[in-house]
Design a protein around this motif. Structure first.
Motif: not given
Lengths: 344, 344
Positions: B52-55, B57-58, B63-65, B103-105, B120, B122-123
């Motif tokens: 879970n990338l959210n976890a 990142s947290l 974030s790999n974003l 990944h791309l935002l 910010r 999304r980090g």
DNA sequence: TTGAAAGCGCTAACAG
DNA sequence: CTGTTAGCGCTTTCAA
């Protein structure tokens, strides 16, 4: 300079963290006193607080992220957009999503690479898939348990919402228009004709228009390749080497048409005098063509907008209402068709 | 069906959660025994575990974003891509990022809406900004403290990395080519000429080529509007109403050129016989034009690739090395220029 | 109407 | 080489 978090806001406003969370999310319908809300909002502004969506997603299981998948049509090609259609669609999707406070996670996929991992890993709230995506992978996506919208796909499955256009009818209109202009022998030029893809429907529309007019669908009048400029050129070549049998063509994508025109013109075939063409999509390209393309217009922006709307509606409602949305088409007459001059 | 988490994997493999985390992230350089790694990986596969990338990142603050921002050039217009250039660039960015596990935002922005919040919230680990973005907003982004890459911007600030092309030199090449073909009076047609934008550099290149040849830059030979097809048409109109003074034009974007051609041709001005044109970008459009465009070619795919690479390099290295990357240009000769017939 | 407390799933010291 | 222990910043019962 530490990031300001919800606690900082809480302290500043003299309330607890959860209260801040409540006013920020208006959770149990407005159970916070107006004054408190005031104070909290002021603190938020004063401190320039921005929530951490990763944390939020973690605990709320909503990410406010929409995954957009544009499958690589031509394997090996690094570009997902050989077709300006995608750019126009994507713009509209992005815009609509943003209006609703959602962000876009954009992905392509390699041949057969699956998207499931990405979508799950990020916890997207919904997925929009444009074009044809292998059925097996599609099926795997169901396990995400988030709304999935298929754009321009004829996969019939209650699990997916779809948004598309009247492909068959559009193709019929196009072909009929050519027939009305005196053409009897009409080529059909398209990208690959895949199961559940749009081209098969367009082919059906072409066939039915022909049949309605009592015309035969000749096997050598059908050209099928990839959806890009290069294929248009190749098709022109092929058309010439097959002996230039048709006086008109219905082409299922503007990009292909662009190549076709070029290929024909280079060989001194005049458009529309020698060969009339009706195209499909009406991307901005079609007015740039020379001659400007008579083409079936579809509302690309609307398509993108609806796709997002579908995702959001589905995400909100508890139960799953399968939705299909079909957008209308219309013929735009420009300069690529002319009446066939009567012959002996 | 509960989602399988790191603990489930740990249990399955008979190790602790952190061990799993270690092997998954190869954190303190391979301090896990091969057998354990084995067991963990097997468990991962058996359970179909997806992090879970959210976890992640947290807790890891990565974030790999990568945030990609394509500022709306024309306010009010919902489309960010009036120009196929963006589609081509974006494709390349997406592809490269994906190769590296990022990944791309994707975002646009309304006029003056700032992107800071999104980034910010999304980090994102880095930001790629394409084109001109208001300086104040740009400055605000510094507070993100992540690498920022500006594509096609001449903002000089150590805080930003940049990737661009030899705009001035390219414009000079284009103009010089026209001059070499006997043209003395040459129009300059571009989108808006903004501070730190590419067009101002291209204008300089145009001017210097003219001066080197001892030619004057006439004020009424300069046309400036927006980067789209419509403006090309408008410029053609303007050109005619100003009395058709030039025999050639250097246009700073293929899309504009497309419009210009159309506008001129509709008024029976022949290209290149009456007016020669050199364009800029070499998007796939330029071969589709009629006549095919002689244009300054830039490697759009490379630009996207480098942009991502820059972000990733910068993200890895501890200190901030300001980097500028300039890609070369070359003239592609096709059919939109001809030698000026000698007159009187 | 608000606050306390228990996680969400994962990473990262720090021990052992 | 591996496990223990705290959190990361926010949401959300449950009590007060």
């Amino acid at each position: 300079m530490k990031r300001v978090g919800i606690k900082d806001v809480a302290r500043e406003a003299g309330v607890s963290a959860s209260t801040v969370s409540y006013v920020l999310n208006r959770t149990p319908t407005e159970t916070i006193s107006p004054e408190t809300q005031q104070r909290v909002m002021e603190a938020v502004n004063r401190l320039g607080y921005v929530p951490n969506l990763n944390a939020r997603s973690l605990s709320s299981r909503r990410s406010n992220l929409i995954g957009v998948l544009i499958p690589q049509t031509e394997p090996g090609k690094e570009l997902m957009f050989s077709n300006p259609f995608y750019g126009e669609l994507l713009s509209s999707i992005e815009y609509t999503a943003r209006q609703h406070g959602y962000h876009l996670l954009l992905s392509g996929t390699e041949e057969d690479q699956d998207y499931l991992g990405i979508a799950r890993t990020r916890g997207v709230d919904g997925v929009i898939i444009v074009g044809t995506y292998p059925g097996a992978n599609l099926n795997a996506l169901k396990s995400l348990e988030v709304p999935i919208v298929l754009v321009d796909s004829y996969v019939k499955d209650e699990a997916f919402h779809t948004i598309g256009i009247e492909d068959k009818e559009g193709a019929r209109m196009a072909t009929r228009y050519l027939i009305e202009n005196g053409h009897r022998s009409i080529a059909f030029v398209s990208g690959s004709i895949r199961e559940n893809g749009v081209n098969i429907k367009r082919f059906q529309g072409y066939c039915s228009a022909m049949q309605e007019a009592g015309l035969a669908v000749e096997e050598d009048a059908v050209y099928s390749g990839t959806v890009d400029y290069e294929y248009g050129i190749a098709a022109a070549q092929e058309f010439l080497s097959r002996g230039r049998r048709q006086t008109a063509a219905f082409v299922t994508a503007d990009v292909i048409t662009m190549g076709l025109l070029r290929g024909l013109q280079q060989n001194h075939v005049r458009i529309p005098e020698d060969v009339s063409v009706v195209s499909f999509d009406d991307v901005y390209l079609s007015q740039m063509a020379y001659p400007a393309l008579t083409t079936i217009h579809q509302d690309i922006a609307e398509k993108g907008k609806q796709a997002v709307q579908l995702v959001l509606n589905a995400a909100r409602s508890r139960e799953h209402h399968h939705t299909e949305c079909i957008l209308p088409l219309r013929l735009v007459v420009r300069d690529s068709v002319c009446k066939r001059r009567d012959e002996g």
